[in-house]
Design an enzyme around this catalytic site. Structure first.
Site, PDB file in Angstrom:
ATOM      1  N   LYS A 206      35.045  59.805  32.753  1.00 21.77           N
ATOM      2  CA  LYS A 206      34.752  61.127  33.317  1.00 21.77           C
ATOM      3  C   LYS A 206      35.380  62.227  32.467  1.00 21.77           C
ATOM      4  CE  LYS A 206      34.190  59.458  38.044  1.00 21.77           C
ATOM      5  NZ  LYS A 206      34.428  59.695  39.454  1.00 21.77           N
TER       6      LYS A 206
ATOM      7  N   ARG B 291      51.580  50.916  46.529  1.00 17.26           N
ATOM      8  CA  ARG B 291      51.991  49.621  45.984  1.00 17.26           C
ATOM      9  C   ARG B 291      53.421  49.709  45.497  1.00 17.26           C
ATOM     10  NH1 ARG B 291      49.051  46.449  48.443  1.00 17.26           N
ATOM     11  NH2 ARG B 291      47.175  45.620  47.539  1.00 17.26           N
TER      12      ARG B 291
ATOM     13  N   ALA C 171      39.557  52.096  38.055  1.00 18.93           N
ATOM     14  CA  ALA C 171      39.956  53.514  37.992  1.00 18.93           C
ATOM     15  C   ALA C 171      40.325  54.007  36.584  1.00 18.93           C
ATOM     16  CB  ALA C 171      41.088  53.773  38.974  1.00 18.93           C
TER      17      ALA C 171
ATOM     18  N   GLU D 219      33.378  49.294  36.922  1.00 12.28           N
ATOM     19  CA  GLU D 219      34.573  49.772  36.222  1.00 12.28           C
ATOM     20  C   GLU D 219      35.695  50.099  37.204  1.00 12.28           C
ATOM     21  OE1 GLU D 219      31.691  51.149  36.475  1.00 12.28           O
ATOM     22  OE2 GLU D 219      31.761  53.306  36.738  1.00 12.28           O
TER      23      GLU D 219
ATOM     24  N   TYR E 105      37.937  40.641  48.627  1.00 15.46           N
ATOM     25  CA  TYR E 105      38.356  40.160  47.305  1.00 15.46           C
ATOM     26  C   TYR E 105      39.764  39.555  47.406  1.00 15.46           C
ATOM     27  CZ  TYR E 105      40.013  40.857  42.428  1.00 15.46           C
ATOM     28  OH  TYR E 105      40.558  40.706  41.179  1.00 15.46           O
TER      29      TYR E 105
HETATM   30  P1  NAD Z   1      35.757  40.761  34.175  1.00 14.69           P
HETATM   31  O1  NAD Z   1      34.720  41.016  35.214  1.00 14.69           O
HETATM   32  O2  NAD Z   1      35.715  41.557  32.920  1.00 14.69           O
HETATM   33  O3  NAD Z   1      35.786  39.220  33.802  1.00 14.69           O
HETATM   34  C1  NAD Z   1      35.376  38.199  34.680  1.00 14.69           C
HETATM   35  C2  NAD Z   1      34.336  37.364  33.954  1.00 14.69           C
HETATM   36  O4  NAD Z   1      33.905  36.312  34.844  1.00 14.69           O
HETATM   37  C3  NAD Z   1      33.077  38.173  33.590  1.00 14.69           C
HETATM   38  O5  NAD Z   1      32.849  38.139  32.201  1.00 14.69           O
HETATM   39  C4  NAD Z   1      31.973  37.474  34.358  1.00 14.69           C
HETATM   40  O6  NAD Z   1      30.732  37.433  33.678  1.00 14.69           O
HETATM   41  C5  NAD Z   1      32.560  36.088  34.550  1.00 14.69           C
HETATM   42  N1  NAD Z   1      31.837  35.395  35.610  1.00 14.69           N
HETATM   43  C6  NAD Z   1      31.442  35.902  36.813  1.00 14.69           C
HETATM   44  N2  NAD Z   1      30.734  34.982  37.490  1.00 14.69           N
HETATM   45  C7  NAD Z   1      30.683  33.881  36.689  1.00 14.69           C
HETATM   46  C8  NAD Z   1      30.080  32.610  36.852  1.00 14.69           C
HETATM   47  N3  NAD Z   1      29.371  32.296  37.954  1.00 14.69           N
HETATM   48  N4  NAD Z   1      30.207  31.704  35.863  1.00 14.69           N
HETATM   49  C9  NAD Z   1      30.910  32.020  34.729  1.00 14.69           C
HETATM   50  N5  NAD Z   1      31.502  33.197  34.528  1.00 14.69           N
HETATM   51  C10 NAD Z   1      31.389  34.128  35.509  1.00 14.69           C
HETATM   52  O7  NAD Z   1      37.158  40.932  34.919  1.00 14.69           O
HETATM   53  P2  NAD Z   1      38.638  40.981  34.329  1.00 14.69           P
HETATM   54  O8  NAD Z   1      39.156  42.316  34.590  1.00 14.69           O
HETATM   55  O9  NAD Z   1      38.668  40.428  32.958  1.00 14.69           O
HETATM   56  O10 NAD Z   1      39.356  39.971  35.321  1.00 14.69           O
HETATM   57  C11 NAD Z   1      39.667  38.633  34.978  1.00 14.69           C
HETATM   58  C12 NAD Z   1      40.332  37.963  36.156  1.00 14.69           C
HETATM   59  O11 NAD Z   1      41.517  38.688  36.515  1.00 14.69           O
HETATM   60  C13 NAD Z   1      39.470  37.922  37.416  1.00 14.69           C
HETATM   61  O12 NAD Z   1      39.698  36.710  38.085  1.00 14.69           O
HETATM   62  C14 NAD Z   1      39.979  39.074  38.237  1.00 14.69           C
HETATM   63  O13 NAD Z   1      39.743  38.905  39.604  1.00 14.69           O
HETATM   64  C15 NAD Z   1      41.466  39.038  37.891  1.00 14.69           C
HETATM   65  N6  NAD Z   1      42.129  40.339  38.091  1.00 14.69           N
HETATM   66  C16 NAD Z   1      41.803  41.402  37.303  1.00 14.69           C
HETATM   67  C17 NAD Z   1      42.423  42.632  37.510  1.00 14.69           C
HETATM   68  C18 NAD Z   1      42.099  43.846  36.661  1.00 14.69           C
HETATM   69  O14 NAD Z   1      42.674  44.915  36.907  1.00 14.69           O
HETATM   70  N7  NAD Z   1      41.220  43.763  35.666  1.00 14.69           N
HETATM   71  C19 NAD Z   1      43.386  42.765  38.531  1.00 14.69           C
HETATM   72  C20 NAD Z   1      43.679  41.667  39.313  1.00 14.69           C
HETATM   73  C21 NAD Z   1      43.063  40.453  39.076  1.00 14.69           C
END
Ligand code: NAD
Length: 320
Positions: A198, A281, A191, A189, A147
């Site tokens: 949980k 971290r 942590a 989900e 990732y």
């Molecule tokens: P999330 O999984 O809730 O949101 C990502 C969305 O992308 C989902 O709704 C999913 O359906 C959509 N998606 C996946 N494949 C797709 C496709 N082919 N076409 C269109 N949509 C698609 O995740 P999040 O927590 O909201 O994260 C949002 C962004 O932030 C992501 O890029 C994630 O990598 C980054 N990020 C999140 C965190 C965190 O702690 N939540 C930390 C670091 C980075």
């Protein structure tokens, strides 16, 4: 009125970002491969599109009367450590395709400002007590998981298009983000949501299973703070990657204690084998601080807003 496209608007942070942009007076189109599971979208228009296909990226970006003023790219195939360690190929394939096509077409169609959501997973593992790591120290690269490698490459794509087109590119590296209306069960989900679930399922005085020995150090950023950081960064002149994260670092066991305290329960932990990720971290926030950003929610305040929402989902799922 300014227009914004939010890719990943059916997801956790994207859903909250749509609300923020509406509060700021934008006309917003949301796109995602699925609808939001927990709240009706507040976007002016929502389209179901698979952004792994170039033609769908063009459809998402096409706006009567010109281009979007701003594009926020948060779509990704992603989840917590359990998902990251089992779905390596899906992450590398799906998220990469989304970013390759989206960046290419956004630049080609003349989008003036483009935001990419990266992650602190681009950094190598750290040991407790190490000094803060700056954005530049992601290179030489040694992310702990695929990732992180995908994010690193997608950052490079976005920066390359930024250099060779008129598109201004802004890149945030998010620390762990949590809050209501995020995935809380099903395997993706993260942590904080998993621990909230949980604890909600446990009796007072009960025991929950926690992956690893509980000593891994993380920071957890409440979603409202993250969305403020995204917005500030997008409208700034900061080029290159920018860390965004709550400066409060805690162990996994301390996360459990905070959730138990908010829930008003005595909770015991049983540490079991599981995918934990990195040991520690500690990142510099100097760049995002330079824009006036700060975390307004410490862990306890964020969990006080998150736990009741997860607890309600648990109660409703038991009834169903
Ligand atoms: P999330 O999984 O809730 O949101 C990502 C969305 O992308 C989902 O709704 C999913 O359906 C959509 N998606 C996946 N494949 C797709 C496709 N082919 N076409 C269109 N949509 C698609 O995740 P999040 O927590 O909201 O994260 C949002 C962004 O932030 C992501 O890029 C994630 O990598 C980054 N990020 C999140 C965190 C965190 O702690 N939540 C930390 C670091 C980075």
């Amino acid at each position: 009125m300014k227009s914004a496209l939010v890719c990943g608007a059916g997801g956790f942070i994207g859903g909250h970002l749509v609300k923020k942009l509406k509060r700021e007076g934008y006309w917003v189109r949301g796109v995602d491969i699925k609808e939001h599971e927990f709240a009706p979208t507040q976007a002016d228009e929502f389209r179901l599109l698979d952004l792994r296909e170039g033609a769908n990226c063009i459809a998402a970006l096409t706006l009567d009367g010109g281009t979007f003023d701003e594009v926020y790219q948060l779509a990704a195939d992603m989840g917590g450590m359990g998902f990251i360690h089992t779905a390596e190929c899906e992450i590398m394939h799906n998220s990469m395709l989304i970013n390759v096509h989206m960046t290419h077409h956004a630049a080609g169609m003349g989008v003036p400002r483009y935001f990419f959501s990266s992650s602190v997973c681009v950094y190598r593992d750290m040991q407790p007590g190490e000094p803060e790591m700056t954005e530049a120290e992601a290179i030489p690269a040694n992310p702990d998981n695929e990732y992180g490698w995908e994010k690193l490459y997608s950052e490079r794509i976005a920066m390359a298009y930024g250099r060779h087109s008129d598109m201004k590119v802004r890149i945030a590296r998010f620390q762990n983000c949590y809050g209501p209306e995020g995935t809380w069960t099903g395997g993706r989900e993260k942590a904080p949501a998993a621990i909230c679930r949980k604890v909600a399922e446990a009796e007072d005085g009960g025991t929950i299973e926690v992956w690893g020995d509980g000593s891994a150090i993380r920071s957890y950023t409440y979603v409202d703070d993250m969305v403020e950081g995204i917005y500030l960064l997008m409208h700034s002149d900061l080029e290159g990657a920018v860390n965004i994260g709550n400066p409060e670092y805690v162990s996994v066991d301390e996360l459990v204690d905070t959730v138990a305290q908010v829930a008003g329960k005595t909770i015991h932990t049983k540490h079991i084998d599981g995918p934990v990720g990195v040991q520690s971290r500690n990142f510099s926030n100097a760049r995002i601080y330079s824009l006036g950003w700060k975390a307004n929610y410490d862990l306890k305040a964020g969990i006080e807003r998150t736990y009741p929402w997860v607890e309600k989902q648990v109660r409703q799922s038991v009834k169903a």
